[in-house]
Design an enzyme around this catalytic site. Structure first.
Site, PDB file in Angstrom:
ATOM      1  N   THR A 139      39.196  43.506  32.025  1.00  0.00           N
ATOM      2  CA  THR A 139      38.798  44.916  32.044  1.00  0.00           C
ATOM      3  C   THR A 139      38.443  45.350  33.464  1.00  0.00           C
ATOM      4  O   THR A 139      37.761  46.360  33.646  1.00  0.00           O
ATOM      5  CB  THR A 139      37.589  45.156  31.111  1.00  0.00           C
ATOM      6  OG1 THR A 139      36.540  44.246  31.462  1.00  0.00           O
ATOM      7  CG2 THR A 139      37.964  44.962  29.655  1.00  0.00           C
ATOM      8  N   ARG A 150      40.577  45.022  37.154  1.00  0.00           N
ATOM      9  CA  ARG A 150      41.683  45.681  37.831  1.00  0.00           C
ATOM     10  C   ARG A 150      42.982  44.951  37.488  1.00  0.00           C
ATOM     11  O   ARG A 150      43.008  43.726  37.364  1.00  0.00           O
ATOM     12  CB  ARG A 150      41.473  45.701  39.354  1.00  0.00           C
ATOM     13  CG  ARG A 150      40.392  46.666  39.812  1.00  0.00           C
ATOM     14  CD  ARG A 150      40.794  48.108  39.543  1.00  0.00           C
ATOM     15  NE  ARG A 150      39.796  49.086  39.973  1.00  0.00           N
ATOM     16  CZ  ARG A 150      38.872  49.614  39.191  1.00  0.00           C
ATOM     17  NH1 ARG A 150      38.772  49.218  37.922  1.00  0.00           N
ATOM     18  NH2 ARG A 150      38.034  50.515  39.651  1.00  0.00           N
ATOM     19  N   GLU A 181      49.781  50.200  37.181  1.00  0.00           N
ATOM     20  CA  GLU A 181      49.517  51.322  36.268  1.00  0.00           C
ATOM     21  C   GLU A 181      49.339  52.615  37.054  1.00  0.00           C
ATOM     22  O   GLU A 181      49.047  52.582  38.258  1.00  0.00           O
ATOM     23  CB  GLU A 181      48.257  51.033  35.436  1.00  0.00           C
ATOM     24  CG  GLU A 181      46.981  50.909  36.268  1.00  0.00           C
ATOM     25  CD  GLU A 181      45.735  50.775  35.412  1.00  0.00           C
ATOM     26  OE1 GLU A 181      45.099  51.817  35.149  1.00  0.00           O
ATOM     27  OE2 GLU A 181      45.397  49.631  35.028  1.00  0.00           O
ATOM     28  N   HIS A 221      43.424  51.614  30.375  1.00  0.00           N
ATOM     29  CA  HIS A 221      42.337  51.734  31.349  1.00  0.00           C
ATOM     30  C   HIS A 221      41.262  52.700  30.855  1.00  0.00           C
ATOM     31  O   HIS A 221      40.866  53.638  31.559  1.00  0.00           O
ATOM     32  CB  HIS A 221      42.885  52.182  32.702  1.00  0.00           C
ATOM     33  CG  HIS A 221      41.997  51.775  33.849  1.00  0.00           C
ATOM     34  ND1 HIS A 221      42.485  51.543  35.114  1.00  0.00           N
ATOM     35  CD2 HIS A 221      40.659  51.569  33.928  1.00  0.00           C
ATOM     36  CE1 HIS A 221      41.492  51.214  35.926  1.00  0.00           C
ATOM     37  NE2 HIS A 221      40.364  51.217  35.214  1.00  0.00           N
TER      38      HIS A 221
END
Length: 315
Positions: free
Chosen positions: A230, A232, A261, A288
């Protein structure tokens, strides 16, 4: 546009922040959907800026705007700001990880429990009219060993939630030396690789953390592993995730972030890998959103307002 006491709001924020800044005499320049191309024009004359992931505050931008005195980051990742350049220019920089750490921790725990209990695959099957019990027999979190890489704000928040599950929590962080709670034991990477059933990343993106999770790192684990990330996307090599799942080195994977992303900006190969993995019942991928709760927006905004007030009082 007036330049005196102006703040560029280049991120979604809670009204508590803008109202607080207005009470301090600031004018708001509200551009939460800012584009990088407009940054130079919109920063003109600003004393402060509130940013998130959309705006990259480069050395060139910071040097070009001498009126800037402070930068507030909604969230925790400072990779969007050239902190060295800001320091050289006398610009104060602060983030708000205190505001979304619980949101990230709850998201990580939710994903972990969902995977261990095989909930995503079972739900998908029931929607298709399939009713399988033995094939969806899950595991309990109790008794497992959780390895945390990074033990700052989010790592500590995750550990706090885990403590009630009667698990062993091992934390590795060579940078954070704050006192540890009694339910966590500091460990070496070797100890985590020997004992962990679950590995969770809570690190910023730096040269030393980029692709931390590679093939050699995974190979060093003694047991098949549940992986959580959770932090990067570029902390974890996605091809190693796929290879690990195929080989059985990874039992299950939960990712809230992905290298390159968001999805539309990824290469075709990365998009195909993400979509391929997302179809697996032992994989959870979210866009994200771990730190993006309703409450976190308020908490981060309050945190930044407090830090701005503290800065101005000190000056």
């Amino acid at each position: 546009m007036r330049s005196e006491k102006t703040v560029l709001i280049a991120a979604p924020v809670h009204p508590v922040l803008t109202e607080g800044l207005e009470a301090m005499g600031y004018l708001m320049r509200m551009v939460p959907e800012i584009s990088q191309a407009d940054a130079d024009r919109l920063l003109e004359g600003c004393e402060g800026v509130i940013t998130s992931t959309r705006l990259q505050l480069t050395r060139e931008l910071l040097v070009s705007h001498p009126a800037l005195q402070w930068i507030g980051r909604m969230g925790s990742g400072m990779e969007v700001i050239d902190v060295d350049a800001a320091t050289e220019q006398g610009i104060a920089v602060f983030a708000s990880p205190e505001g979304n750490r619980n949101a990230v921790a709850e998201h990580a725990l939710g994903m972990l429990l969902s995977l261990l209990k095989k909930i995503p695959g079972a739900v998908r099957e029931v929607k298709q009219g399939i009713w399988l019990r033995e094939e969806n027999r899950g595991e309990e979190l109790e008794g497992k060993t959780i390895g945390l890489i990074g033990f700052g704000h989010t790592g500590r928040a995750f550990a706090k939630l885990l403590q009630g599950f009667d698990v062993t929590i091992l934390a590795y962080d060579p940078y954070n030396t704050a006192p540890d709670p009694g339910y966590v034991r500091r460990a070496s990477l070797a100890e985590i690789q020997e004992s962990a059933d679950v590995l969770s990343f809570h690190v910023p993106i730096r040269p030393e953390t980029r692709y931390y999770f590679d093939a050699a790192f995974l190979a060093a684990f003694r047991k098949p592993l549940v992986l959580l990330n959770t932090s990067r996307g570029e902390v974890v090599r996605s091809e190693v995730v796929e290879e690990g799942l195929l080989s059985g080195r990874l039992k299950a994977v939960a990712l809230d972030v992905w290298e390159g992303e968001p999805l539309p900006k990824m290469s075709d190969a990365e998009q195909q890998r993400l979509l391929r993995l997302a179809q697996r019942p032992d994989v959870l991928i979210t866009p994200h959103i771990a730190g993006y709760s309703v409450e976190a927006l308020y908490k981060m905004s309050v945190t930044l307002l407090h830090k701005v007030k503290t800065l101005l009082i000190a000056r």
